[in-house]
Design a protein around this motif. Structure first.
Motif, PDB file in Angstrom:
ATOM      1  N   ALA A 144       0.835  -1.209   0.000  1.00  0.00           N
ATOM      2  CA  ALA A 144       0.000   0.000   0.000  1.00  0.00           C
ATOM      3  C   ALA A 144       0.867   1.255   0.000  1.00  0.00           C
ATOM      4  N   ALA A 145       1.916   1.247   0.824  1.00  0.00           N
ATOM      5  CA  ALA A 145       2.812   2.416   0.874  1.00  0.00           C
ATOM      6  C   ALA A 145       3.525   2.602  -0.468  1.00  0.00           C
ATOM      7  N   GLU A 146       3.941   1.497  -1.079  1.00  0.00           N
ATOM      8  CA  GLU A 146       4.604   1.589  -2.383  1.00  0.00           C
ATOM      9  C   GLU A 146       3.656   2.107  -3.448  1.00  0.00           C
ATOM     10  N   VAL A 152       1.184   9.080  -6.308  1.00  0.00           N
ATOM     11  CA  VAL A 152       1.128  10.513  -6.002  1.00  0.00           C
ATOM     12  C   VAL A 152       2.187  11.243  -6.826  1.00  0.00           C
ATOM     13  N   PRO A 153       1.828  12.337  -7.499  1.00  0.00           N
ATOM     14  CA  PRO A 153       2.815  13.094  -8.283  1.00  0.00           C
ATOM     15  C   PRO A 153       3.967  13.587  -7.411  1.00  0.00           C
ATOM     16  N   GLN A 154       5.130  13.747  -8.034  1.00  0.00           N
ATOM     17  CA  GLN A 154       6.317  14.143  -7.290  1.00  0.00           C
ATOM     18  C   GLN A 154       6.175  15.517  -6.658  1.00  0.00           C
ATOM     19  N   PHE A 155       5.501  16.440  -7.349  1.00  0.00           N
ATOM     20  CA  PHE A 155       5.392  17.773  -6.765  1.00  0.00           C
ATOM     21  C   PHE A 155       4.479  17.765  -5.536  1.00  0.00           C
ATOM     22  N   LEU A 160       4.197  18.118   0.390  1.00  0.00           N
ATOM     23  CA  LEU A 160       3.921  17.520   1.699  1.00  0.00           C
ATOM     24  C   LEU A 160       5.176  17.485   2.566  1.00  0.00           C
ATOM     25  N   LEU A 161       6.311  17.130   1.965  1.00  0.00           N
ATOM     26  CA  LEU A 161       7.568  17.125   2.710  1.00  0.00           C
ATOM     27  C   LEU A 161       7.924  18.527   3.199  1.00  0.00           C
ATOM     28  N   ILE A 194      10.656   5.994  -6.854  1.00  0.00           N
ATOM     29  CA  ILE A 194      11.592   4.949  -7.273  1.00  0.00           C
ATOM     30  C   ILE A 194      11.602   3.815  -6.255  1.00  0.00           C
ATOM     31  N   ALA A 195      11.615   4.173  -4.990  1.00  0.00           N
ATOM     32  CA  ALA A 195      11.595   3.156  -3.936  1.00  0.00           C
ATOM     33  C   ALA A 195      10.337   2.309  -4.015  1.00  0.00           C
TER      34      ALA A 195
END
Length: 316
Positions: A144-146, A152-155, A160-161, A194-195
Motif C-alpha cells: 500500500a505504501a509503495e 502521487v505526483p512528485q510535486f 507535503l515534505l 523509485i523506492a
C-alpha cells in the motif's frame, strides 16, 4: 588456440556493437533535437532579436552570423560537425557558450539525482528485506505504501515534505542548495516513487529466489534465513532491479526539472525551463544530447554490473 580466440572474438564483437549502438543513440538525439529546432514555431531571427532594436541591418547581421542563409542540410551537417568538436553552440538568451552554461549547472543536478537514486534504492532494499517471505499484513502495508508513493505526483510529495519538515518542524531549509541539509527533502521527493517500484520488484524477486532448489539445499545444510537472503537470494533478485534502476535514470533527469523548481534549487532543471519558455533551442538541444549521453553511459555500466552480479552471463 580456437577455444581461446572465440571468447575474445565474442567480446570484441560485443564491444563494437555497444560502441555502435552508443553512437547511433547520440546521433539520433542530435538529429531529433535539430529537427525540433527546425520545426519549432517562431522565427529564429525574431527570437535572437528579442526585445532589442529591430532593423533590416540587424537582421541581416544575425542571419550572416548564425549562418541562417545556408540550406538546411548544410546547417545540419555543420551542426553535427560542431558537435564532433565539442561545440554545443551559443545560448540565444544568455549569449554565452552552451557548454559553459551547462557546466555551471551540471553538478547540482547530478548531486540531486545521485542522492535521489541512492535514497530510492536504499529504501527499496530495506523494505524488501523486511517484508519478503513475511506474513500477509506486513506485505500488504508495504504494498500500500509503495502504491501511494508511485501514484502521487512528485510535486505533491515535495509539497507535503515541505509542509511537514520545513514549515512545521523546521528541520530542513525551504529552498536553496547551500548545504547537504537542503538536499534531503528534494532527494526524498524524487526518490520515493523509485523506492515504491523497486521495492515491489525486489520483494517479488526475493520471494521467487527463496523458493528455488538452491534455497532448499542451503537450508538443509543449516544456513540461516538471513544468511540465505544476504548471500544468495539477494543476488538472484538484483538483476531486474538493476535494470529498473538504469531506466529510472531517465525518470530522475525528467523529475529533476520539477523538483528543482519546487525547492528553488539551481541545476539543469531550472536552465531547461528557462530555455523552453524563452525558446532558447541550443540549450534545449544540448540538454537532450547530454541526457542521451548519460543514458548510454548508464546502459554500459549496467551491462558490466549484470556480469558482476550473475557470473553465468560472463560466458555469453
Amino acid at each position: 588456440m580456437t577455444p581461446l580466440l572465440n571468447p575474445l572474438r565474442v567480446a570484441a564483437l560485443r564491444a563494437v556493437l555497444r560502441i555502435g549502438s552508443a553512437v547511433a543513440v547520440l546521433w539520433a538525439a542530435a538529429t531529433v533535437s535539430y529537427l525540433a529546432l527546425w520545426l519549432a514555431p517562431g522565427d529564429t531571427v525574431d527570437i535572437l532579436v528579442g526585445d532589442g532594436p529591430d532593423t533590416p541591418e540587424i537582421r541581416a547581421r544575425i542571419v550572416a552570423e548564425w549562418g541562417l542563409d545556408r540550406p538546411e542540410v548544410v546547417q545540419y551537417l555543420a551542426y553535427l560537425g560542431r558537435l564532433l568538436h565539442g561545440d554545443l553552440g551559443r545560448s540565444y538568451q544568455l549569449q554565452r557558450g552552451v557548454g559553459e552554461v551547462l557546466a555551471t549547472q551540471v553538478w547540482p543536478t547530478a548531486q540531486l539525482t545521485l542522492a535521489a537514486a541512492g535514497a530510492g534504492v536504499a529504501l527499496a532494499v530495506v523494505i524488501a528485506l523486511l517484508t519478503a517471505g513475511r506474513s500477509r499484513w506486513p506485505r500488504r502495508l508495504a504494498s500500500a505504501a509503495e502504491l501511494v508513493s508511485v501514484s502521487v505526483p512528485q510535486f505533491v510529495i515535495g509539497m507535503l515534505l515541505l509542509v511537514v519538515f520545513s514549515f512545521s518542524l523546521g528541520w530542513f531549509p525551504v529552498s536553496g542548495a547551500r548545504d547537504l541539509s537542503a538536499l534531503v527533502l528534494p532527494a526524498l521527493a524524487l526518490g520515493l516513487p523509485i523506492a515504491g517500484v523497486l521495492g515491489q520488484v525486489l520483494r517479488e524477486g526475493l520471494e521467487r529466489a527463496l523458493e528455488q532448489p538452491f534455497a532448499v539445499t542451503a537450508r538443509s545444510r543449516g544456513l540461516t534465513e538471513r544468511a540465505l537472503v544476504a548471500r544468495h537470494a539477494l543476488r538472484h533478485a538484483a538483476l531486474p532491479t538493476v535494470t529498473l534502476t538504469g531506466w529510472f535514470v531517465g525518470v530522475l533527469l525528467g523529475g529533476a526539472v520539477i523538483t528543482e523548481a519546487l525547492f528553488g534549487r539551481p541545476g539543469l532543471g531550472q536552465v531547461t525551463m528557462q530555455a523552453v519558455t524563452g525558446k532558447d533551442m541550443p540549450v534545449v538541444m544540448a540538454v537532450v544530447i547530454l541526457s542521451a549521453g548519460v543514458y548510454v553511459t548508464v546502459s554500459t555500466l549496467l551491462d558490466l554490473a549484470y556480469r558482476l552480479i550473475d557470473p553465468r552471463l560472463r560466458s555469453t
